[in-house]
Design an enzyme around this catalytic site. Structure first.
Site: not given
Length: 323
Positions: A113, A250, A280
């Site tokens: 990520c 993020h 996500n």
């Protein structure tokens, strides 16, 4: 000194939209449960025939159009991804071919990520060093391919998508008032591998594997480490949280984002939020958020942005840039 400014942004989301209700007859979960714990309402899933490189190519074309550039003006392509089409070649070389580029160089970055932050830092260093004048930096993921659809703690969180930025070299004065990337802060600590990982791989199982996560522990590390890395990057840039116009985090979990913003003393109206619509998307989440906000006209010249992310590894970092 040379600075890397953002010349253009672009993104691509697969056509298939999956609402939270889709999971209700498959798992012991509800739309309300997912929303209240994550802030996610829907996500996009790639079609069976779509690969990560396809998403990356579409986002790259959008970014080039936004920048007003042709692909042959790009010196390098960097793709951040944890879900490549193949073990090799890299997704970046397939994006390069898909854009019709036969010059420059291309490679992938894998920091889960946090991958896009790591990729931006690499691109910035190459531009500062004079190795490239224009770099296409992409985050692209098809996380739906590594989900365990029986694990409600993970499979409801992730989606597919891609985002891209075109970075271009300009001459700056070497001060915090310069446009472009002002500072980067990168970190990792491999002792936390078991908190977030995929239980497969070429040298272990010979399979792609599934994502595994200890959500509560990841949450605690995320809030602490994201705030810390943002402060360090701002210090390096000669700025403070009071100078920040936009936080572009993020997009993993709304509660993490809220807690991080609070630690930075930033109101939510200074935070770019796309988690509700995208879920996500790992390395794609920051460039997706950048592109969406830019398309909405939210960023103004001279404003200070902080992008931050944490992912498996654990790996985490942040970038401070002036729009």
């Amino acid at each position: 000194m040379r600075r890397a400014i953002v010349r253009g942004t672009g993104h691509y989301l697969p056509e298939r939209v999956v609402e939270n209700s889709w999971f209700e007859d498959k798992l012991d979960t509800t739309d309300e449960w997912i929303r209240s714990r994550t802030g996610i309402e829907r996500r996009h899933f790639a079609a069976p025939e779509q690969r990560t490189s396809d998403l990356g190519i579409a986002a790259a074309k959008a970014a080039l159009q936004n920048a007003g550039l042709l692909a042959n003006k790009i010196d390098a392509v960097i793709v951040a991804t944890s879900t490549p089409d193949f073990t090799f070649p890299s997704v970046a070389t397939m994006v390069q071919a898909g854009l019709g580029m036969n010059r420059g160089f291309a490679f992938d970055v894998q920091a889960v990520c946090a991958g896009f932050v790591f990729a931006l830092s690499n691109a910035d260093a190459m531009i500062r060093a004079g190795q490239a004048d224009r770099v296409l930096v992409i985050g692209a993921e098809t996380f739906s391919r590594i989900m365990d659809w029986t694990d409600r703690g993970t499979c409801v969180l992730f989606g597919d998508g891609a985002g891209a930025v075109v970075l271009e070299a300009v001459e700056g004065e070497g001060t915090p008032q310069d446009r472009g990337i002002l500072a980067c802060d990168l970190n990792s600590d491999g002792q936390y591998r078991e908190l977030l990982y995929v239980d497969g791989g070429v040298a272990s199982t010979g399979t792609a594997g599934h994502l595994r996560m200890q959500g509560n522990l990841v949450f605690r590390h995320a809030v602490e480490k994201l705030a810390d890395t943002a402060h360090r990057a701002l210090d390096k840039a000669g700025l403070t949280p009071a100078d920040v116009d936009w936080l572009v985090p993020h997009q993993a979990n709304l509660r993490i984002i809220e807690a991080t913003a609070k630690r930075m003393h930033l109101p939510l109206d200074k935070v770019v939020l796309t988690v509700a619509d995208h879920g996500n998307t790992s390395a794609a989440s920051i460039p997706l958020a950048l592109s969406v906000a830019n398309a909405e006209g939210r960023f103004q010249p001279g404003q200070v942005l902080v992008a931050e992310a944490i992912g498996g590894g654990l790996a985490w970092g942040s970038v401070v840039l002036r729009w």
